[in-house]
Design a protein around this motif. Structure first.
Motif, mmCIF file in Angstrom:
data_model
loop_
_atom_site.group_PDB
_atom_site.id
_atom_site.type_symbol
_atom_site.label_atom_id
_atom_site.label_comp_id
_atom_site.label_asym_id
_atom_site.label_seq_id
_atom_site.Cartn_x
_atom_site.Cartn_y
_atom_site.Cartn_z
ATOM 1 N N ARG A 1 0.833 -1.207 0.000
ATOM 2 C CA ARG A 1 0.000 0.000 0.000
ATOM 3 C C ARG A 1 0.869 1.258 0.000
ATOM 4 N NH1 ARG A 1 -4.902 -1.785 3.974
ATOM 5 N NH2 ARG A 1 -5.882 -3.160 2.456
ATOM 6 N N ARG A 2 2.020 1.176 0.706
ATOM 7 C CA ARG A 2 2.930 2.326 0.734
ATOM 8 C C ARG A 2 3.706 2.438 -0.574
ATOM 9 N NH1 ARG A 2 4.041 2.524 6.535
ATOM 10 N NH2 ARG A 2 1.948 2.923 7.320
ATOM 11 N N LEU A 3 4.180 1.290 -1.083
ATOM 12 C CA LEU A 3 5.031 1.264 -2.274
ATOM 13 C C LEU A 3 4.456 0.306 -3.307
ATOM 14 C CD1 LEU A 3 8.615 0.998 -0.690
ATOM 15 C CD2 LEU A 3 7.803 2.879 -2.098
ATOM 16 N N PRO A 4 3.480 0.752 -4.098
ATOM 17 C CA PRO A 4 2.863 -0.169 -5.055
ATOM 18 C C PRO A 4 3.714 -0.411 -6.308
ATOM 19 C CG PRO A 4 1.697 1.942 -5.012
ATOM 20 C CD PRO A 4 2.885 2.082 -4.129
ATOM 21 N N ARG A 5 4.723 -1.264 -6.193
ATOM 22 C CA ARG A 5 5.530 -1.702 -7.341
ATOM 23 C C ARG A 5 5.207 -3.163 -7.608
ATOM 24 N NH1 ARG A 5 6.049 2.740 -6.406
ATOM 25 N NH2 ARG A 5 7.821 4.040 -5.874
ATOM 26 N N TRP A 6 5.260 -3.603 -8.879
ATOM 27 C CA TRP A 6 4.849 -4.976 -9.165
ATOM 28 C C TRP A 6 5.744 -5.984 -8.444
ATOM 29 C CZ3 TRP A 6 7.977 -8.618 -11.323
ATOM 30 C CH2 TRP A 6 9.108 -8.174 -12.021
ATOM 31 N N TRP A 7 7.034 -5.657 -8.299
ATOM 32 C CA TRP A 7 7.946 -6.617 -7.659
ATOM 33 C C TRP A 7 7.809 -6.606 -6.142
ATOM 34 C CZ3 TRP A 7 11.434 -3.674 -4.874
ATOM 35 C CH2 TRP A 7 11.575 -2.331 -5.292
ATOM 36 N N LEU A 8 6.994 -5.690 -5.603
ATOM 37 C CA LEU A 8 6.695 -5.704 -4.164
ATOM 38 C C LEU A 8 5.295 -6.265 -3.927
ATOM 39 C CD1 LEU A 8 8.155 -2.357 -2.798
ATOM 40 C CD2 LEU A 8 9.022 -4.669 -2.469
ATOM 41 N N SER A 9 4.736 -6.960 -4.929
ATOM 42 C CA SER A 9 3.406 -7.538 -4.780
ATOM 43 C C SER A 9 3.359 -8.460 -3.551
ATOM 44 C CB SER A 9 3.069 -8.334 -6.037
ATOM 45 O OG SER A 9 2.008 -9.216 -5.763
ATOM 46 N N PRO A 10 2.288 -8.356 -2.759
ATOM 47 C CA PRO A 10 2.159 -9.267 -1.609
ATOM 48 C C PRO A 10 2.241 -10.736 -2.020
ATOM 49 C CG PRO A 10 0.458 -7.578 -1.547
ATOM 50 C CD PRO A 10 1.174 -7.406 -2.850
ATOM 51 N N LEU A 11 1.894 -11.025 -3.291
ATOM 52 C CA LEU A 11 1.978 -12.399 -3.793
ATOM 53 C C LEU A 11 3.422 -12.915 -3.731
ATOM 54 C CD1 LEU A 11 -0.202 -12.075 -6.996
ATOM 55 C CD2 LEU A 11 -0.623 -13.689 -5.153
ATOM 56 N N LEU A 12 4.388 -11.985 -3.841
ATOM 57 C CA LEU A 12 5.795 -12.373 -3.754
ATOM 58 C C LEU A 12 6.343 -12.162 -2.346
ATOM 59 C CD1 LEU A 12 7.275 -10.789 -7.025
ATOM 60 C CD2 LEU A 12 6.779 -13.193 -6.580
#
Lengths: 232, 135
Positions: A29-40
């Motif tokens: 939520r703070r840093l919406p980058r694809w590589w920081l996806s909660p899925l990872l």
């Protein structure tokens, strides 16, 4: 292991799983980058914790598999978006039907073909087949066709993360004029994460993506026993 | 009017409580499991439960407001419910090799095919349908 120890380990890993999930969600939520996806991030945090404490998957899952029971009620909950978007189904049903049939055939066909081409084992190939479905449907289908649901879970997550990235690139150079096509692309190709991405593009894209994801999941679960019957 | 009050109180409570809604959805799931077992259906209980829930909503027996918060919670936080299965990856250190690269390739190329094919099929059929439905 004595039962008290099993219980303690189960409580510890359940709390750790919930904490890792909440931490990953807050970070994104703070840093919406694809590589920081909660899925990872959530699995990565737990993987690090398990490796650090030398706990194997078998003891981890013994303590946390109860969380997965919620996937049953979550599947039932999918009835709500179907009901809420029934106007879109009535309006677009022939197009949605084509999207679900073409998308599901391509998903299963490409997984089978590529796994065979790359010489992957039968277990990996069968576990790859349902990778484009939303998780609860994918786990059901995987178990039903003789795959390994745990492996399928990993491939479903990989599909979501890769799919959002691929979808963004495709959207830039594909001449898609209709919202229904943009929504179907994400709902069919990247299930839950795709629905979130489609919702960022537009409300109607998001609801179409959600419908395509749910309807294709249901269609695949219903079709799976027939396919097994035909092949077996 | 007076007779309806307890129902209305229950209804109002259901619209407020997310936990009660999750419990109601879980009850429908259990009912689906029972139906599958008793009738020997070839489909899992969760799918039967989904169908049952859809029936309850479309007949108006259950109003969407009475399950909306619970349903959004279960769908929105789904990652928490399946993250344990993803940890299975730790049993597969052998994926840190050519096999891992092949799996990555299969997922990447497969996803490309699914997205390209689905989007084009839907876009073309939508345009065809619009052109022929209007006239």
């Amino acid at each position: 292991m004595p039962s008290a120890e099993i219980l303690a380990s189960g409580v510890f890993w359940s709390v750790a799983t919930i904490a890792a999930y909440l931490a990953a969600r807050t970070l994104y939520r703070r840093l919406p980058r694809w590589w920081l996806s909660p899925l990872l991030v959530a699995p990565a945090l737990l993987l690090a914790a398990a490796l650090a404490t030398r706990v194997g998957y078998e003891s981890y899952i013994r303590g946390t598999h109860w969380l997965m029971l919620a996937l049953g009620p979550a599947t039932v909950a999918f009835a709500l978006p179907i009901y809420e978007y029934r106007a879109a189904i009535r309006r677009y049903w022939p197009v949605l039907l084509i999207g679900v049939v073409v998308g599901s055939s391509l998903a299963i066909g490409s997984a089978w073909g590529l796994a065979s081409l790359f010489g992957l084992s039968d277990a990996l190939r069968l576990s790859l087949l349902p990778r484009s479905m939303s998780m609860p449907f994918a786990l059901i289908v995987s178990g039903g066709i003789g795959g390994v649901p745990d492996l399928t879970a990993v491939f479903v997550v990989a599909t979501a993360v890769i799919g959002v990235a691929v979808g963004e690139v495709l959207l830039r150079w594909l001449p898609l004029r209709s919202t229904v096509a943009r929504g179907s692309l994400f709902g069919m190709g990247a299930h839950g994460a795709g629905v979130a991405k489609a919702t960022e593009i537009g409300g109607e894209e998001g609801s179409i993506a959600g419908l395509v994801m749910i309807l294709s999941g249901v269609a695949n679960v219903l079709a799976a026993p027939l396919v097994v019957l035909l092949l077996g | 009017m007076l007779r309806l009050r307890p129902v209305r109180v229950l209804h109002a409570q259901m619209q407020r409580s997310r936990a009660a809604q999750v419990a109601a959805l879980a009850a429908v799931w259990l009912a689906g499991n029972q139906a599958t077992r008793l009738l020997g259906l070839p489909f899992p209980g969760a799918i039967v439960g989904l169908g049952l829930m859809l029936l309850l909503l479309s007949t108006g027996w259950v109003s969407p407001v009475s399950v909306r918060r619970g349903a959004r919670f279960l769908i929105g936080e789904m990652l928490l419910f399946f993250v344990p299965a993803v940890l299975a990856v730790m049993n597969h250190a052998e994926w840190l090799s050519l096999t891992g690269l092949k799996l990555f390739g299969a997922v990447l190329l497969g996803t490309l095919a699914v997205m390209l094919g689905t989007a084009l099929a839907v876009d073309l059929s939508y345009r065809w349908w619009v052109r022929h439905a209007v006239r």
